[in-house]
Write a protein that holds these residues in place. Structure first.
Motif, PDB file in Angstrom:
ATOM      1  N   PRO A 234      22.102  32.077  60.029  1.00 57.67           N
ATOM      2  CA  PRO A 234      23.202  31.364  60.665  1.00 57.67           C
ATOM      3  C   PRO A 234      24.354  32.311  60.944  1.00 57.67           C
ATOM      4  O   PRO A 234      24.543  33.297  60.230  1.00 57.67           O
ATOM      5  CB  PRO A 234      23.598  30.315  59.624  1.00 57.67           C
ATOM      6  CG  PRO A 234      22.411  30.168  58.752  1.00 57.67           C
ATOM      7  CD  PRO A 234      21.720  31.499  58.766  1.00 57.67           C
ATOM      8  N   PRO A 235      25.124  32.033  62.018  1.00 56.78           N
ATOM      9  CA  PRO A 235      26.221  32.922  62.355  1.00 56.78           C
ATOM     10  C   PRO A 235      27.262  32.971  61.249  1.00 56.78           C
ATOM     11  O   PRO A 235      27.529  31.994  60.590  1.00 56.78           O
ATOM     12  CB  PRO A 235      26.799  32.306  63.637  1.00 56.78           C
ATOM     13  CG  PRO A 235      26.333  30.912  63.651  1.00 56.78           C
ATOM     14  CD  PRO A 235      25.030  30.888  62.892  1.00 56.78           C
ATOM     15  N   SER A 236      27.828  34.155  61.076  1.00 58.99           N
ATOM     16  CA  SER A 236      28.842  34.338  60.057  1.00 58.99           C
ATOM     17  C   SER A 236      30.195  33.961  60.623  1.00 58.99           C
ATOM     18  O   SER A 236      30.544  34.324  61.733  1.00 58.99           O
ATOM     19  CB  SER A 236      28.866  35.808  59.612  1.00 58.99           C
ATOM     20  OG  SER A 236      29.999  36.049  58.830  1.00 58.99           O
ATOM     21  N   SER A 237      30.967  33.215  59.867  1.00 60.06           N
ATOM     22  CA  SER A 237      32.283  32.826  60.338  1.00 60.06           C
ATOM     23  C   SER A 237      33.251  33.994  60.234  1.00 60.06           C
ATOM     24  O   SER A 237      34.349  33.965  60.759  1.00 60.06           O
ATOM     25  CB  SER A 237      32.808  31.644  59.518  1.00 60.06           C
ATOM     26  OG  SER A 237      32.867  31.998  58.150  1.00 60.06           O
TER      27      SER A 237
ATOM     28  N   ARG B  28      22.965  42.537  67.703  1.00 54.63           N
ATOM     29  CA  ARG B  28      23.002  42.024  66.323  1.00 54.63           C
ATOM     30  C   ARG B  28      23.647  40.639  66.273  1.00 54.63           C
ATOM     31  O   ARG B  28      23.176  39.760  65.552  1.00 54.63           O
ATOM     32  CB  ARG B  28      23.756  42.996  65.419  1.00 54.63           C
ATOM     33  CG  ARG B  28      22.970  44.227  65.057  1.00 54.63           C
ATOM     34  CD  ARG B  28      23.607  45.024  63.916  1.00 54.63           C
ATOM     35  NE  ARG B  28      25.035  45.240  64.076  1.00 54.63           N
ATOM     36  CZ  ARG B  28      25.584  46.271  64.702  1.00 54.63           C
ATOM     37  NH1 ARG B  28      24.805  47.178  65.242  1.00 54.63           N
ATOM     38  NH2 ARG B  28      26.892  46.396  64.778  1.00 54.63           N
ATOM     39  N   ARG B  29      24.709  40.439  67.046  1.00 55.19           N
ATOM     40  CA  ARG B  29      25.383  39.135  67.053  1.00 55.19           C
ATOM     41  C   ARG B  29      24.456  38.050  67.607  1.00 55.19           C
ATOM     42  O   ARG B  29      24.357  36.959  67.047  1.00 55.19           O
ATOM     43  CB  ARG B  29      26.663  39.194  67.876  1.00 55.19           C
ATOM     44  CG  ARG B  29      27.410  37.856  67.903  1.00 55.19           C
ATOM     45  CD  ARG B  29      28.708  37.945  68.689  1.00 55.19           C
ATOM     46  NE  ARG B  29      28.522  38.438  70.037  1.00 55.19           N
ATOM     47  CZ  ARG B  29      28.392  37.658  71.111  1.00 55.19           C
ATOM     48  NH1 ARG B  29      28.437  36.347  70.993  1.00 55.19           N
ATOM     49  NH2 ARG B  29      28.226  38.182  72.300  1.00 55.19           N
ATOM     50  N   LEU B  30      23.755  38.324  68.694  1.00 55.26           N
ATOM     51  CA  LEU B  30      22.844  37.347  69.278  1.00 55.26           C
ATOM     52  C   LEU B  30      21.693  37.019  68.329  1.00 55.26           C
ATOM     53  O   LEU B  30      21.262  35.877  68.228  1.00 55.26           O
ATOM     54  CB  LEU B  30      22.311  37.844  70.624  1.00 55.26           C
ATOM     55  CG  LEU B  30      23.322  37.848  71.774  1.00 55.26           C
ATOM     56  CD1 LEU B  30      22.776  38.623  72.956  1.00 55.26           C
ATOM     57  CD2 LEU B  30      23.670  36.432  72.172  1.00 55.26           C
ATOM     58  N   CYS B  31      21.195  38.033  67.616  1.00 55.20           N
ATOM     59  CA  CYS B  31      20.123  37.792  66.650  1.00 55.20           C
ATOM     60  C   CYS B  31      20.629  36.990  65.456  1.00 55.20           C
ATOM     61  O   CYS B  31      19.946  36.091  64.974  1.00 55.20           O
ATOM     62  CB  CYS B  31      19.530  39.114  66.171  1.00 55.20           C
ATOM     63  SG  CYS B  31      18.573  39.952  67.430  1.00 55.20           S
ATOM     64  N   ALA B  32      21.822  37.315  64.990  1.00 57.22           N
ATOM     65  CA  ALA B  32      22.377  36.626  63.819  1.00 57.22           C
ATOM     66  C   ALA B  32      22.645  35.158  64.113  1.00 57.22           C
ATOM     67  O   ALA B  32      22.522  34.314  63.226  1.00 57.22           O
ATOM     68  CB  ALA B  32      23.668  37.309  63.365  1.00 57.22           C
TER      69      ALA B  32
END
Length: 199
Positions: free
Chosen positions: A190-193, A40-44
């Motif tokens: 885009p990645p979430s901070s 999920r992190r790589l996709c986000a």
């Protein structure tokens, strides 16, 4: 920055994009939740997208290397739009964010209408100042360094274990009358901070 788990996950999905997270977790010696969270992190972060593409020469498709010159304010949006297309297999920003390099696949069986992206869609897009399209006739791999074009994160034993687990899952699914279906293509944002880059 990718670590060994991320690289192993990407390599496993390159071997079989339908591999269950539990099988990948077993091969990487981590929990299935860790694999799911990393996926999920790589996709986000838009670093990973799993799609199935047939080999162009076996599926009446032509592979094109595109170079699009754009204004710096529109390059990112255009690159994101290209990356979301099913016929695009690779996208990269270059030249300080004023050029997009992409690999797209068009249908040769559909004649001129199969090249709509190249002939109609891209030339009419606002913000593109120049288009260069090069037909890929052959992809050369190997050479003196024998580089395959992909990083090999899983050793031969891990690859065999993964393939066996995927085959077993497919057999079990077929025996129950189901079908092992491809993983859904995630909507990347885009990645979430809020995560602070942690997995």
């Amino acid at each position: 920055m990718l670590d060994d788990i991320d690289r192993g996950l990407i390599h496993a999905l390159r071997i079989d994009g339908r591999a269950p997270f539990s099988a990948i977790a077993d091969v990487l010696d981590v929990s299935a939740q860790t694999v799911s969270r990393r996926y999920r992190r790589l996709c986000a972060s838009a670093a990973l997208r799993v799609v199935g593409l047939a080999e162009p020469e076996r599926s009446d498709r032509t592979q094109w290397l595109l170079r699009l010159a754009t204004g710096p304010r529109v390059a990112q949006d255009l690159a994101d739009a290209l990356a979301r297309r099913a016929d695009t297999s690779w996208v990269k920003l270059a030249s300080g964010g004023t050029e997009i390099v992409a690999i797209v696949h068009t249908s040769t069986a559909d004649g001129p209408s199969g090249h709509a992206l190249l002939l109609h869609d891209i030339p009419r897009t606002a913000g593109i100042t120049a288009v260069s399209a090069h037909c890929v006739l052959h992809t050369y791999l190997g050479g003196p360094t024998a580089w395959s074009g992909h990083q090999q994160s899983l050793d031969a034993t891990q690859q065999r274990r993964l393939r066996a687990a995927v085959a077993e899952a497919a057999s079990a699914t077929a025996a129950s009358g189901g079908r092992l279906s491809p993983m859904p293509i995630p909507t990347c944002s885009p990645p979430s901070s809020a995560t602070g880059g942690r997995a």
